[in-house]
Design a protein around this motif. Sequence first.
Motif, mmCIF file in Angstrom:
data_model
loop_
_atom_site.group_PDB
_atom_site.id
_atom_site.type_symbol
_atom_site.label_atom_id
_atom_site.label_comp_id
_atom_site.label_asym_id
_atom_site.label_seq_id
_atom_site.Cartn_x
_atom_site.Cartn_y
_atom_site.Cartn_z
ATOM 1 N N PHE B 17 0.846 -1.197 0.039
ATOM 2 C CA PHE B 17 0.063 -0.139 -0.007
ATOM 3 C C PHE B 17 0.865 1.222 0.077
ATOM 4 O O PHE B 17 0.641 2.536 -0.713
ATOM 5 C CB PHE B 17 -0.863 0.068 1.376
ATOM 6 C CG PHE B 17 -1.937 1.054 1.427
ATOM 7 C CD1 PHE B 17 -2.738 1.291 0.361
ATOM 8 C CD2 PHE B 17 -2.044 2.038 2.561
ATOM 9 C CE1 PHE B 17 -3.652 2.372 0.427
ATOM 10 C CE2 PHE B 17 -2.829 2.960 2.638
ATOM 11 C CZ PHE B 17 -3.774 3.194 1.555
ATOM 12 N N CYS B 18 1.891 1.151 0.724
ATOM 13 C CA CYS B 18 2.840 2.346 0.794
ATOM 14 C C CYS B 18 3.791 2.603 -0.429
ATOM 15 O O CYS B 18 4.770 3.287 -0.053
ATOM 16 C CB CYS B 18 3.644 2.346 2.049
ATOM 17 S SG CYS B 18 2.427 2.579 3.411
ATOM 18 N N ARG B 22 1.950 7.249 1.936
ATOM 19 C CA ARG B 22 0.662 7.438 2.618
ATOM 20 C C ARG B 22 0.933 7.750 3.921
ATOM 21 O O ARG B 22 1.755 7.770 4.465
ATOM 22 C CB ARG B 22 0.060 5.952 2.557
ATOM 23 C CG ARG B 22 -0.173 5.165 1.401
ATOM 24 C CD ARG B 22 -1.136 5.488 0.543
ATOM 25 N NE ARG B 22 -1.103 4.583 -0.507
ATOM 26 C CZ ARG B 22 -1.861 4.711 -1.305
ATOM 27 N NH1 ARG B 22 -2.905 5.633 -1.335
ATOM 28 N NH2 ARG B 22 -1.994 3.962 -2.814
ATOM 29 N N SER B 23 -0.346 8.510 4.538
ATOM 30 C CA SER B 23 -0.264 8.819 5.957
ATOM 31 C C SER B 23 -0.638 7.631 7.000
ATOM 32 O O SER B 23 -0.995 6.790 6.191
ATOM 33 C CB SER B 23 -1.267 9.848 6.158
ATOM 34 O OG SER B 23 -2.517 9.212 6.218
ATOM 35 N N THR B 25 -2.764 7.333 8.845
ATOM 36 C CA THR B 25 -4.532 7.143 8.941
ATOM 37 C C THR B 25 -4.740 6.311 7.902
ATOM 38 O O THR B 25 -5.705 5.316 8.089
ATOM 39 C CB THR B 25 -5.159 8.342 8.909
ATOM 40 O OG1 THR B 25 -4.402 9.339 9.909
ATOM 41 C CG2 THR B 25 -6.402 8.298 9.396
ATOM 42 N N GLN B 26 -4.051 6.529 6.653
ATOM 43 C CA GLN B 26 -4.554 6.006 5.387
ATOM 44 C C GLN B 26 -4.213 4.427 5.608
ATOM 45 O O GLN B 26 -4.783 3.459 5.171
ATOM 46 C CB GLN B 26 -3.805 6.531 4.196
ATOM 47 C CG GLN B 26 -4.541 7.579 3.846
ATOM 48 C CD GLN B 26 -3.673 8.245 2.455
ATOM 49 O OE1 GLN B 26 -2.398 8.458 2.623
ATOM 50 N NE2 GLN B 26 -4.429 8.747 1.468
ATOM 51 N N ILE B 27 -2.953 4.338 6.152
ATOM 52 C CA ILE B 27 -2.398 3.088 6.296
ATOM 53 C C ILE B 27 -3.235 2.153 7.274
ATOM 54 O O ILE B 27 -3.675 0.923 6.951
ATOM 55 C CB ILE B 27 -1.028 2.708 6.880
ATOM 56 C CG1 ILE B 27 -0.101 3.591 6.061
ATOM 57 C CG2 ILE B 27 -0.598 1.308 7.059
ATOM 58 C CD1 ILE B 27 1.357 3.754 6.455
ATOM 59 N N GLN B 29 -6.503 2.694 8.239
ATOM 60 C CA GLN B 29 -7.772 2.467 7.432
ATOM 61 C C GLN B 29 -7.480 1.533 6.523
ATOM 62 O O GLN B 29 -8.503 0.514 6.453
ATOM 63 C CB GLN B 29 -8.363 3.684 6.747
ATOM 64 C CG GLN B 29 -8.961 4.659 7.924
ATOM 65 C CD GLN B 29 -9.521 5.979 7.269
ATOM 66 O OE1 GLN B 29 -9.346 6.161 6.154
ATOM 67 N NE2 GLN B 29 -10.354 6.624 8.059
ATOM 68 N N ARG B 30 -6.835 1.352 5.720
ATOM 69 C CA ARG B 30 -6.491 0.260 4.516
ATOM 70 C C ARG B 30 -6.369 -0.966 5.149
ATOM 71 O O ARG B 30 -6.930 -1.876 4.448
ATOM 72 C CB ARG B 30 -5.770 0.866 3.380
ATOM 73 C CG ARG B 30 -5.189 -0.045 2.436
ATOM 74 C CD ARG B 30 -6.389 -0.115 1.390
ATOM 75 N NE ARG B 30 -5.968 -0.616 0.158
ATOM 76 C CZ ARG B 30 -5.493 -2.034 0.056
ATOM 77 N NH1 ARG B 30 -5.720 -2.829 0.885
ATOM 78 N NH2 ARG B 30 -5.169 -2.466 -1.139
ATOM 79 N N CYS B 31 -5.469 -1.282 6.023
ATOM 80 C CA CYS B 31 -5.248 -2.260 6.576
ATOM 81 C C CYS B 31 -6.007 -2.888 7.608
ATOM 82 O O CYS B 31 -5.880 -3.904 8.186
ATOM 83 C CB CYS B 31 -3.840 -2.409 6.803
ATOM 84 S SG CYS B 31 -2.677 -2.081 5.572
ATOM 85 N N SER B 35 -5.374 1.666 15.896
ATOM 86 C CA SER B 35 -4.266 2.656 15.717
ATOM 87 C C SER B 35 -3.025 2.253 16.853
ATOM 88 O O SER B 35 -1.763 2.190 16.239
ATOM 89 C CB SER B 35 -4.460 4.080 16.551
ATOM 90 O OG SER B 35 -5.038 4.013 17.530
ATOM 91 N N LEU B 61 5.018 11.572 5.477
ATOM 92 C CA LEU B 61 4.039 10.364 4.895
ATOM 93 C C LEU B 61 5.041 9.253 4.950
ATOM 94 O O LEU B 61 6.384 9.308 4.792
ATOM 95 C CB LEU B 61 3.474 10.534 3.718
ATOM 96 C CG LEU B 61 2.474 11.619 3.483
ATOM 97 C CD1 LEU B 61 1.904 11.855 1.819
ATOM 98 C CD2 LEU B 61 1.446 11.563 4.415
#
Lengths: 212, 91
Positions: B17-18, B22-23, B25-27, B29-31, B35, B61
């Motif tokens: 994904f990275c 990516r931020s 938060t994105q990581i 959410q996507r995975c 937190s 990022l």
Amino acid sequence: MELDMEITNTEIKIKKEMRHFMALVVMSIAFGGIAMGLAIASITTNALALTTTISNIFLNIPSIGIGFIVAYLAIRYIISTVEIFDKFDEIQEDEMGEKNQAREKLTERIVKLIALYRDEKPQIKRMILVSKIAGVCFLTNALIATVTLLFNINAGTAEVIPGVGGILVSIVMSAVGFFLPSSFRKYSVCWDERLVRSLEAEKKIASFMEEP
Amino acid sequence: MNNRRTQYEIYWEILTFCKTPRSITQIIQRCNLNSKIGQDYIEFLESKGYLAKTPVDNKSLYITTSTATGYIDIFMKLYLELFKNSPEFRL
């Protein structure tokens, strides 16, 4: 070139396997629905028969009991199957993407499928068991219906024909009840083996990560 | 994806994904991680040199480094092999 071929072959294999699994799941939902319908019909018919005849009381009451068991199992079966269907459908809908991403997308799909199997393994085992029990119940129902029919063989064609129809439906449902678990077991055996191999793969990955 | 995944599968997902920055938060959410766990995975991958921070539009990022290529490749190779020699299913 060889890698491309390998990816395409694996992709075809996965797609085919997913299609077959999906067909089995759809068949299972249909089986569950029909089983529930027949069980409710059997409960109603036998309960009505109890109010009109006394001679078959020892056959009608077990039939009602079996009907309730099958209806309960069918509901449980439908719910579990629909849950698996939903998760599986989500994976199937994922697009494979561009050709240069094919390997990555395919691996992502494999990871999702393995994770799904890890998650749903007990559910699939339960489905196999429930389907088998439903098969046995239908077979028993067919036997009871045959005995009932033999008692009422002189009742006339109007009574015998629906009775024979009911027996045939029960036999077909029982056959489906035995076919579905055997097909699911094939997947289960194959996926259990993949899980074992994924553990070996994990060890290799772990040792790769430990390399300086 | 809510299902049970191994840590190596999650590492692979994060690294893939990275490939574009990516931020966190994105990581997460996507995975589909919480937190705390997400942070732990990211820190581990950073410590291995597989992930690096990169500034984009005043934001920090994460991006997959070239060191992670070996991990991504071996992971894909081993997972694709799981489907080798598997039987054909027929109804």
